[in-house]
Write an enzyme that holds these catalytic residues in place. Structure first.
Site, PDB file in Angstrom:
ATOM      1  N   LYS A 278       0.840  -1.198   0.000  1.00 52.35           N
ATOM      2  CA  LYS A 278       0.000   0.000   0.000  1.00 52.35           C
ATOM      3  C   LYS A 278       0.876   1.249   0.000  1.00 52.35           C
ATOM      4  O   LYS A 278       2.057   1.188   0.338  1.00 52.35           O
ATOM      5  CB  LYS A 278      -0.898  -0.004   1.250  1.00 52.35           C
ATOM      6  CG  LYS A 278      -1.987  -1.052   1.198  1.00 52.35           C
ATOM      7  CD  LYS A 278      -2.943  -0.937   2.369  1.00 52.35           C
ATOM      8  CE  LYS A 278      -4.012  -2.006   2.310  1.00 52.35           C
ATOM      9  NZ  LYS A 278      -4.970  -1.853   1.208  1.00 52.35           N
ATOM     10  N   ARG A 352     -10.180 -11.718   0.510  1.00 52.47           N
ATOM     11  CA  ARG A 352     -10.976 -12.762  -0.157  1.00 52.47           C
ATOM     12  C   ARG A 352     -10.287 -14.118  -0.042  1.00 52.47           C
ATOM     13  O   ARG A 352     -10.951 -15.152  -0.066  1.00 52.47           O
ATOM     14  CB  ARG A 352     -11.227 -12.364  -1.617  1.00 52.47           C
ATOM     15  CG  ARG A 352     -10.007 -12.270  -2.468  1.00 52.47           C
ATOM     16  CD  ARG A 352     -10.234 -11.450  -3.731  1.00 52.47           C
ATOM     17  NE  ARG A 352     -10.221 -10.022  -3.451  1.00 52.47           N
ATOM     18  CZ  ARG A 352     -10.354  -9.067  -4.370  1.00 52.47           C
ATOM     19  NH1 ARG A 352     -10.542  -9.382  -5.628  1.00 52.47           N
ATOM     20  NH2 ARG A 352     -10.316  -7.796  -4.031  1.00 52.47           N
TER      21      ARG A 352
END
Ligand code: BES
Ligand code: ZN
Ligand code: ZN
Length: 502
Positions: A278, A352
Site C-alpha cells: 500500500k 478474499r
C-alpha cells in the site's frame, strides 16, 4: 445502572430531568402541563418565542431555579409524531446522552412516557434509550498517560414509565443495552492497534467470550490449519512472524445442530498490502482490517446475552498481511481448502483469500446459511461512499432477512449485482481455477464474486464494510473511530432468522 419507576414526583431531587417534546400544536398536557405550571407558564412562553424547540434532535436545556426538585430540565425535541421512528428516536436519545455527558451529568431521571408515540411504543422506546445510552457514551480510552482528575460519568438512569409494566420496560432496557454493549466491544477491538491485537490476542479474546457465554470454542493453530489444507489463508500469513489463528465459536440454541447460520468475519489485524504494498497514506488505518471479525465477535456477545433459539457458528480467519523473504507474491498459485486453485495477482487482495478458506470451513461445521462481513475493498467506497455497506448475495430471500435487520439496526446497506459476467472474470486464469484480482473495474463486485465461488450453493450474503467500519467524524451514536458497524445487524438477523424451506 437502570432503575425503573412507575410514579413520578416533581419535587424528587435529581441532577437532570429528561422529557420528550413532540411537535404538536396543542397545549402542553400531562407532565408537561404540570411542569409548565411549576414554571409559572414560562415553558409555554419559551415555545412561543422559539427558545424551546420541538424540532427533532434539538436538545433544550432549561435551569429549574429551584421550581422543581431537579436542577436541570432537558427537553428533547422529537419532531412530528407521524415521522418519529424507532431509528430516529435512537438517534435523538444518542444526541441527548452525548450532551448529558458533555454537561458532566452523573445521573438523570427520564420520563419515558413522553417519548412514546404512534410508531414507537413503551418497550421500543426503552430499547432505543438503553442502546443509545451505551453507544453514545462510548469512548476508547487510548494509551495516553492519565491525568489524576477522576472523570465524571453518566452512570445512573432512572426511567419512569407509567403506562407500561415495569418488568417489560426493564426487559427492553436490558436488550437494548446488550445491543449497545456488543457494538462497543466491536469498536474497541477495531480501535486497538495491530501491535496490541495480534491473531493470538484475538483468539484469546474469543476464548474468553466462549467461557463467559458457554460457547464451544475451537482455535486452529498453524499446524492444524496446514493439516486442513487451508492454502489460501496460509499464503496470506506467510510473510508474518505472527502465527495465524482460525477462530471458531459455536452457539447452539436449538435442540439439534440444524439450520446453522455461519457468520464469517475478515480478521486481518494489519494489512500492509504485502508485496503489492500500500502507499504510505493508504496503509495508515489498516489496523481496522479486522472490522468484520469484530462485528462477528460483537454479535456473538449479543447472542450470548440474549440466547435466541438459533444455531450459529462464527468463523474468523485471523492474521496480518506482511512482507518478508517468506511472504507470498504475485504470480504464486495456491490451493484453497476447497481444492480450488488460485492465481495470486495482487497480494493486497488478501481478504478474499482468507475468507475463501473460512467460508469453506464454516460449511464443514454445518453452516447452511452464510453471512460474511469484511473490510474488503476500497472499491466499495468508490461505489457507495462512506455511509453505506455494500451487499451481495446468491439468494434474495436470505438477503431480505439481512436487509430487514439492517434497517431495524439503522445501518444502511445497498445491494451490488452478482452477474455471470463478473463470475467469469474471477474464473479467468491460464494457470489456476480462479484469480484473486481481475483488474480494477468493479473491485467491490469481483471481490464479492470471488467469495461466492466458495459459498457455492449455500445461501450467502456478503457485506463489504470497508467504508463503514470507521468514521472520521463523531456522530449522534458514537465518537470518531470504529463504528462497530454490522454488529447489531448480524445479531438482529440471527435473532429473527427464519430458515428457508428447501
Ligand atoms: N483492506 C483492504 C480494503 C480497504 C480499503 C479497507 C480501504 C478499508 C479501507 C483490502 O485488503 C484491499 O487492499 N483491497 C484492495 C483490493 C485490490 C488490490 C484488488 C482494494 O480495494 O484496493
Ligand atoms: Zn489488502
Ligand atoms: Zn485487507
Amino acid at each position: 445502572m437502570f432503575d425503573v419507576k412507575k410514579e413520578f414526583d416533581l419535587s424528587a431531587e435529581h441532577e437532570s430531568l429528561v422529557i420528550g417534546l413532540l411537535d404538536k400544536p396543542e397545549k402542553f398536557s400531562g407532565l408537561l402541563a404540570n411542569l409548565d405550571e411549576a414554571f409559572d407558564g414560562q415553558l409555554t412562553e419559551l415555545v412561543k418565542t422559539g427558545d424551546l424547540s420541538a424540532k427533532l434532535n434539538k436538545i433544550n436545556k432549561v435551569h429549574s431555579f429551584g421550581k422543581i426538585g431537579s436542577k436541570r430540565l432537558w427537553i428533547v425535541g422529537l419532531g412530528k409524531e407521524k415521522e418519529l421512528s424507532f431509528d430516529k428516536l435512537r438517534k435523538a436519545f444518542g444526541r441527548l446522552f452525548k450532551e448529558l455527558k458533555a454537561g458532566k451529568q452523573t445521573e438523570a431521571f427520564v420520563y419515558l412516557d413522553s417519548f412514546i408515540s404512534e410508531k414507537v411504543d413503551g418497550p421500543d422506546a426503552a430499547h432505543t434509550l438503553s442502546e443509545a445510552y451505551a453507544l453514545a457514551t462510548y469512548q476508547f480510552d487510548g494509551y495516553k498517560q492519565k491525568s489524576n482528575e477522576p472523570e465524571k460519568k453518566l452512570e445512573q438512569l432512572t426511567i419512569c414509565c407509567n403506562s407500561v409494566d415495569e418488568g417489560e420496560i426493564l426487559a427492553s432496557l436490558t436488550v437494548g443495552y446488550a445491543f449497545g454493549k456488543g457494538t462497543n466491544s466491536a469498536r474497541t477491538l477495531v480501535n486497538t492497534p495491530g501491535n496490541m491485537l495480534t491473531a493470538t490476542d484475538m483468539a484469546d479474546y474469543a476464548v474468553e467470550l466462549a467461557k463467559k457465554y458457554d460457547f464451544e470454542a475451537e482455535i486452529l493453530d498453524k499446524a492444524e490449519i496446514e493439516k486442513l489444507g487451508m492454502g489460501a489463508f496460509l499464503a496470506v500469513n506467510k510473510g508474518s512472524v505472527e502465527p495465524p489463528k482460525m477462530i471458531v465459536l459455536k452457539y447452539q440454541g436449538k435442540e439439534e445442530w440444524k439450520d446453522v447460520i455461519g457468520l464469517v468475519g475478515k480478521g486481518i489485524t494489519f494489512d500492509t498490502g504485502g508485496y503489492s504494498i500500500k502507499t504510505k497514506a493508504g496503509i495508515v488505518g489498516m489496523k481496522s482490517d479486522m472490522g468484520g471479525a469484530a462485528a462477528v465477535l460483537g454479535a456473538m456477545e449479543i447472542i450470548g446475552e440474549l440466547r435466541p433459539e438459533q444455531n450459529v457458528v462464527a468463523v474468523i480467519p485471523s492474521t496480518d498481511n506482511m512482507i518478508s523473504g517468506n511472504a507470498f507474491k504475485p504470480d504464486d498459485v495456491i490451493t484453497s481448502m476447497s481444492g480450488k486453485t488460485i492465481e495470486v495477482l495482487n497480494t493486497d487482495a488478501e481478504g478474499r483469500l482468507v475468507l475463501a478458506d473460512a467460508v469453506t470451513y464454516a460449511k464443514h461445521h454445518g453452516a447452511e446459511y452464510l453471512v460474511d462481513v469484511a473490510t474488503l475493498t476500497g472499491g466499495v467506497i468508490t461505489a457507495l461512499g462512506l455511509n453505506t455497506t455494500g451487499a451481495m448475495t446468491n439468494h434474495e430471500t436470505i438477503y431480505e432477512q439481512v436487509l430487514e435487520a439492517s434497517m431495524e439496526a439503522g445501518e444502511q446497506m445497498w445491494q451490488l449485482p452478482l452477474f455471470e459476467s463478473e463470475k467469469e472474470r474471477v474464473r479467468n486464469s491460464k494457470v489456476a481455477d480462479l484469480n484473486n484480482s481481475p483488474g480494477s473495474e468493479g473491485h467491490a463486485i469481483v471481490a464479492g464474486a470471488f467469495i461466492g465461488e466458495f459459498a457455492e450453493n449455500t445461501p450467502w450474503v456478503h457485506l463489504d464494510i470497508a467504508g463503514t467500519a470507521t468514521t472520521s467524524k463523531s456522530h449522534d451514536l458514537g465518537p470518531a473511530g470504529a463504528t462497530g458497524v454490522m454488529t447489531r445487524t448480524l445479531a438482529l438477523f440471527v435473532e429473527r432468522f427464519e430458515p428457508i424451506e428447501k
